[in-house]
Motif scaffolding. Sequence first.
Motif, PDB file in Angstrom:
ATOM      1  N   ASN A 196       0.865  -1.178   0.000  1.00 26.52           N
ATOM      2  CA  ASN A 196       0.000   0.000   0.000  1.00 26.52           C
ATOM      3  C   ASN A 196       0.907   1.236   0.000  1.00 26.52           C
ATOM      4  O   ASN A 196       0.817   2.057  -0.879  1.00 26.52           O
ATOM      5  N   GLY A 197       1.831   1.325   0.964  1.00 25.42           N
ATOM      6  CA  GLY A 197       2.823   2.402   0.934  1.00 25.42           C
ATOM      7  C   GLY A 197       2.953   3.124   2.259  1.00 25.42           C
ATOM      8  O   GLY A 197       2.210   2.857   3.203  1.00 25.42           O
ATOM      9  N   PHE A 198       3.922   4.038   2.326  1.00 25.52           N
ATOM     10  CA  PHE A 198       4.094   4.836   3.542  1.00 25.52           C
ATOM     11  C   PHE A 198       2.967   5.856   3.644  1.00 25.52           C
ATOM     12  O   PHE A 198       2.652   6.550   2.666  1.00 25.52           O
ATOM     13  N   ARG A 199       2.379   5.951   4.830  1.00 27.73           N
ATOM     14  CA  ARG A 199       1.189   6.771   5.007  1.00 27.73           C
ATOM     15  C   ARG A 199       1.536   8.209   5.418  1.00 27.73           C
ATOM     16  O   ARG A 199       2.480   8.428   6.167  1.00 27.73           O
ATOM     17  N   HIS A 200       0.749   9.146   4.927  1.00 30.02           N
ATOM     18  CA  HIS A 200       0.919  10.571   5.215  1.00 30.02           C
ATOM     19  C   HIS A 200      -0.430  11.156   5.620  1.00 30.02           C
ATOM     20  O   HIS A 200      -1.477  10.649   5.214  1.00 30.02           O
ATOM     21  N   VAL A 201      -0.367  12.258   6.356  1.00 27.06           N
ATOM     22  CA  VAL A 201      -1.602  12.855   6.879  1.00 27.06           C
ATOM     23  C   VAL A 201      -2.115  13.960   5.954  1.00 27.06           C
ATOM     24  O   VAL A 201      -1.342  14.812   5.510  1.00 27.06           O
ATOM     25  N   THR A 202      -3.415  13.948   5.675  1.00 22.78           N
ATOM     26  CA  THR A 202      -4.046  15.075   4.981  1.00 22.78           C
ATOM     27  C   THR A 202      -5.152  15.637   5.885  1.00 22.78           C
ATOM     28  O   THR A 202      -5.675  14.932   6.738  1.00 22.78           O
ATOM     29  N   ASN A 203      -5.490  16.934   5.693  1.00 22.39           N
ATOM     30  CA  ASN A 203      -6.633  17.488   6.438  1.00 22.39           C
ATOM     31  C   ASN A 203      -7.153  18.746   5.771  1.00 22.39           C
ATOM     32  O   ASN A 203      -6.546  19.267   4.828  1.00 22.39           O
ATOM     33  N   SER A 204      -8.294  19.201   6.247  1.00 24.09           N
ATOM     34  CA  SER A 204      -8.973  20.336   5.617  1.00 24.09           C
ATOM     35  C   SER A 204      -8.795  21.643   6.390  1.00 24.09           C
ATOM     36  O   SER A 204      -9.272  22.685   5.949  1.00 24.09           O
ATOM     37  N   GLN A 205      -8.107  21.578   7.550  1.00 22.72           N
ATOM     38  CA  GLN A 205      -8.109  22.742   8.443  1.00 22.72           C
ATOM     39  C   GLN A 205      -6.885  23.636   8.365  1.00 22.72           C
ATOM     40  O   GLN A 205      -6.998  24.845   8.224  1.00 22.72           O
ATOM     41  N   HIS A 206      -5.704  23.056   8.486  1.00 17.77           N
ATOM     42  CA  HIS A 206      -4.471  23.865   8.539  1.00 17.77           C
ATOM     43  C   HIS A 206      -3.255  22.970   8.298  1.00 17.77           C
ATOM     44  O   HIS A 206      -3.341  21.753   8.463  1.00 17.77           O
ATOM     45  N   PRO A 207      -2.129  23.566   7.943  1.00 21.25           N
ATOM     46  CA  PRO A 207      -0.931  22.748   7.754  1.00 21.25           C
ATOM     47  C   PRO A 207      -0.526  22.074   9.065  1.00 21.25           C
ATOM     48  O   PRO A 207      -0.682  22.671  10.137  1.00 21.25           O
ATOM     49  N   ILE A 208      -0.044  20.850   8.968  1.00 15.96           N
ATOM     50  CA  ILE A 208       0.450  20.132  10.153  1.00 15.96           C
ATOM     51  C   ILE A 208       1.964  20.048  10.040  1.00 15.96           C
ATOM     52  O   ILE A 208       2.495  19.491   9.078  1.00 15.96           O
ATOM     53  N   ASP A 216     -12.099  15.729   9.813  1.00 19.87           N
ATOM     54  CA  ASP A 216     -11.276  16.794   9.214  1.00 19.87           C
ATOM     55  C   ASP A 216     -10.148  16.237   8.361  1.00 19.87           C
ATOM     56  O   ASP A 216      -9.664  16.912   7.459  1.00 19.87           O
ATOM     57  N   GLY A 217      -9.690  15.051   8.716  1.00 24.62           N
ATOM     58  CA  GLY A 217      -8.505  14.550   8.035  1.00 24.62           C
ATOM     59  C   GLY A 217      -8.477  13.043   7.981  1.00 24.62           C
ATOM     60  O   GLY A 217      -9.343  12.348   8.546  1.00 24.62           O
ATOM     61  N   GLN A 218      -7.469  12.556   7.291  1.00 29.29           N
ATOM     62  CA  GLN A 218      -7.268  11.110   7.151  1.00 29.29           C
ATOM     63  C   GLN A 218      -5.795  10.908   6.863  1.00 29.29           C
ATOM     64  O   GLN A 218      -5.058  11.872   6.637  1.00 29.29           O
ATOM     65  N   GLU A 219      -5.365   9.663   6.833  1.00 28.67           N
ATOM     66  CA  GLU A 219      -3.974   9.397   6.473  1.00 28.67           C
ATOM     67  C   GLU A 219      -3.914   8.162   5.582  1.00 28.67           C
ATOM     68  O   GLU A 219      -4.634   7.190   5.822  1.00 28.67           O
ATOM     69  N   ASN A 220      -3.132   8.268   4.536  1.00 27.14           N
ATOM     70  CA  ASN A 220      -3.028   7.193   3.553  1.00 27.14           C
ATOM     71  C   ASN A 220      -1.769   7.390   2.724  1.00 27.14           C
ATOM     72  O   ASN A 220      -1.211   8.484   2.690  1.00 27.14           O
ATOM     73  N   PRO A 221      -1.334   6.342   2.033  1.00 27.26           N
ATOM     74  CA  PRO A 221      -0.176   6.501   1.150  1.00 27.26           C
ATOM     75  C   PRO A 221      -0.517   7.341  -0.087  1.00 27.26           C
ATOM     76  O   PRO A 221      -1.698   7.448  -0.467  1.00 27.26           O
ATOM     77  N   ILE A 222       0.515   7.880  -0.735  1.00 23.87           N
ATOM     78  CA  ILE A 222       0.328   8.697  -1.942  1.00 23.87           C
ATOM     79  C   ILE A 222      -0.541   7.987  -2.997  1.00 23.87           C
ATOM     80  O   ILE A 222      -1.439   8.618  -3.563  1.00 23.87           O
ATOM     81  N   PRO A 223      -0.320   6.688  -3.271  1.00 25.30           N
ATOM     82  CA  PRO A 223      -1.157   6.052  -4.305  1.00 25.30           C
ATOM     83  C   PRO A 223      -2.653   6.069  -3.974  1.00 25.30           C
ATOM     84  O   PRO A 223      -3.484   6.088  -4.890  1.00 25.30           O
ATOM     85  N   VAL A 224      -2.990   6.074  -2.687  1.00 27.86           N
ATOM     86  CA  VAL A 224      -4.413   6.131  -2.305  1.00 27.86           C
ATOM     87  C   VAL A 224      -4.898   7.583  -2.371  1.00 27.86           C
ATOM     88  O   VAL A 224      -6.003   7.862  -2.850  1.00 27.86           O
ATOM     89  N   ILE A 225      -4.067   8.515  -1.921  1.00 28.60           N
ATOM     90  CA  ILE A 225      -4.463   9.935  -1.924  1.00 28.60           C
ATOM     91  C   ILE A 225      -4.705  10.401  -3.362  1.00 28.60           C
ATOM     92  O   ILE A 225      -5.694  11.078  -3.649  1.00 28.60           O
ATOM     93  N   THR A 226      -3.817  10.003  -4.273  1.00 33.32           N
ATOM     94  CA  THR A 226      -3.986  10.437  -5.668  1.00 33.32           C
ATOM     95  C   THR A 226      -5.179   9.736  -6.328  1.00 33.32           C
ATOM     96  O   THR A 226      -5.991  10.390  -6.972  1.00 33.32           O
ATOM     97  N   SER A 227      -5.303   8.420  -6.138  1.00 31.07           N
ATOM     98  CA  SER A 227      -6.341   7.695  -6.879  1.00 31.07           C
ATOM     99  C   SER A 227      -7.737   7.941  -6.336  1.00 31.07           C
ATOM    100  O   SER A 227      -8.727   7.622  -6.987  1.00 31.07           O
ATOM    101  N   SER A 228      -7.844   8.530  -5.126  1.00 29.98           N
ATOM    102  CA  SER A 228      -9.189   8.793  -4.599  1.00 29.98           C
ATOM    103  C   SER A 228      -9.560  10.275  -4.656  1.00 29.98           C
ATOM    104  O   SER A 228     -10.490  10.698  -3.968  1.00 29.98           O
ATOM    105  N   ASN A 229      -8.831  11.042  -5.473  1.00 33.22           N
ATOM    106  CA  ASN A 229      -9.154  12.475  -5.653  1.00 33.22           C
ATOM    107  C   ASN A 229      -9.262  13.221  -4.324  1.00 33.22           C
ATOM    108  O   ASN A 229     -10.121  14.086  -4.152  1.00 33.22           O
ATOM    109  N   MET A 230      -8.379  12.900  -3.411  1.00 33.44           N
ATOM    110  CA  MET A 230      -8.462  13.460  -2.068  1.00 33.44           C
ATOM    111  C   MET A 230      -8.352  14.988  -2.069  1.00 33.44           C
ATOM    112  O   MET A 230      -8.846  15.649  -1.170  1.00 33.44           O
TER     113      MET A 230
END
Length: 327
Positions: free
Chosen positions: A146-158, A206-220
């Motif tokens: 799956n890959g190394f996971r990273h955090v995304t969110n809608s509120q502010h930079p982490i 507000d946020g989730q965490e997933n690898p780049i291949p999941v973030i890109t393929s799910s239009n995050m």
Amino acid sequence: MFHYRTITRAFVVALAASAASGALAQTTLNFGHTTAQGSHYSVGVQAFADTLSELSDGKFEVREQAAGALGGERDLIEGLQIGSVELVISSTGPLGNFVPETLVLDLPFLFKDYASARSVLDGEIGDELLEKINENGLVALAWAENGFRHVTNSQHPIETPEDLADLKLRTMENAVHMEAFTAAGAAPTPMAFPEVFAALQQGVIDGQENPIPVITSSNMWEVQDYLTLTGHVYSPGIILASPSLWDTLSDEEKGWFEEAADAAVTANRAKVEEDEASGVDMLREKGMEVVEEVDTDAFREAVRPAYDTFIAEHGEEMLTRIQEAQE
Ligand code: EAX
């Protein structure tokens, strides 16, 4: 005479038709996963399908059931157990609920990089864990990625773990991950992946965490403005088959499935590499603000209590072996 010849001809045609349908007798197998068509899992499923069809001369055809069409990853694993789905590629997210020995793989900052993760999973330790899965009523065909996971969110930079404090963050339904994010100060909300996009859209999380291949393929990027390259945990993939399918196969057929799984892993890992190489630029172009400079030591420190909890419950042996295998 005429009458006789007509009957013979009809008989021959009927025979030919039944021979043809015999040659075409197919078994269609549903192959489920939660990511989009075209994703790193999807290319693995396609490589599996092509290889299996070729080796079996069309006897086994695979039908890809992408994007959670058959449910989330927990549903898919349960589906294998009851025989409602034949093949699955999944993260280890919910697997620990079925095979606790695999939970060790979900510890944050356990694997140094892609090369060490792959070599551990492809080696003796990975084989032992596949065996544990097989002892627990599932058929494990291969470790994928799956890959190394990273955090995304809608509120502010982490930038630091403190920045997680006010976020409702979706995690997988995985005790180790939840423990880690609780320790880091976030409010982890376990949820199946097929529900995540809508929950982000509606502001339930507000946020989730997933690898780049999941973030890109799910239009995050459509629902998340900020990406932080935390790389906080390596997420293995696993290719599983249902025991009810497996038990019907001959040894030769099992060999075809194993070969198909190897082809799937090769294609899947190649796609992870491709997405890793181009995904962050793509996400930036789509408008995400990317934090690349991360205080990794601070995150490592913040999630450390998850190790204590893990060791108290599951012991230290496998964990130490995985660390030593990377030295
Ligand atoms: O396995 O649930 C998750 O976040 C997984 O990483 C995703 O579905 C791919």
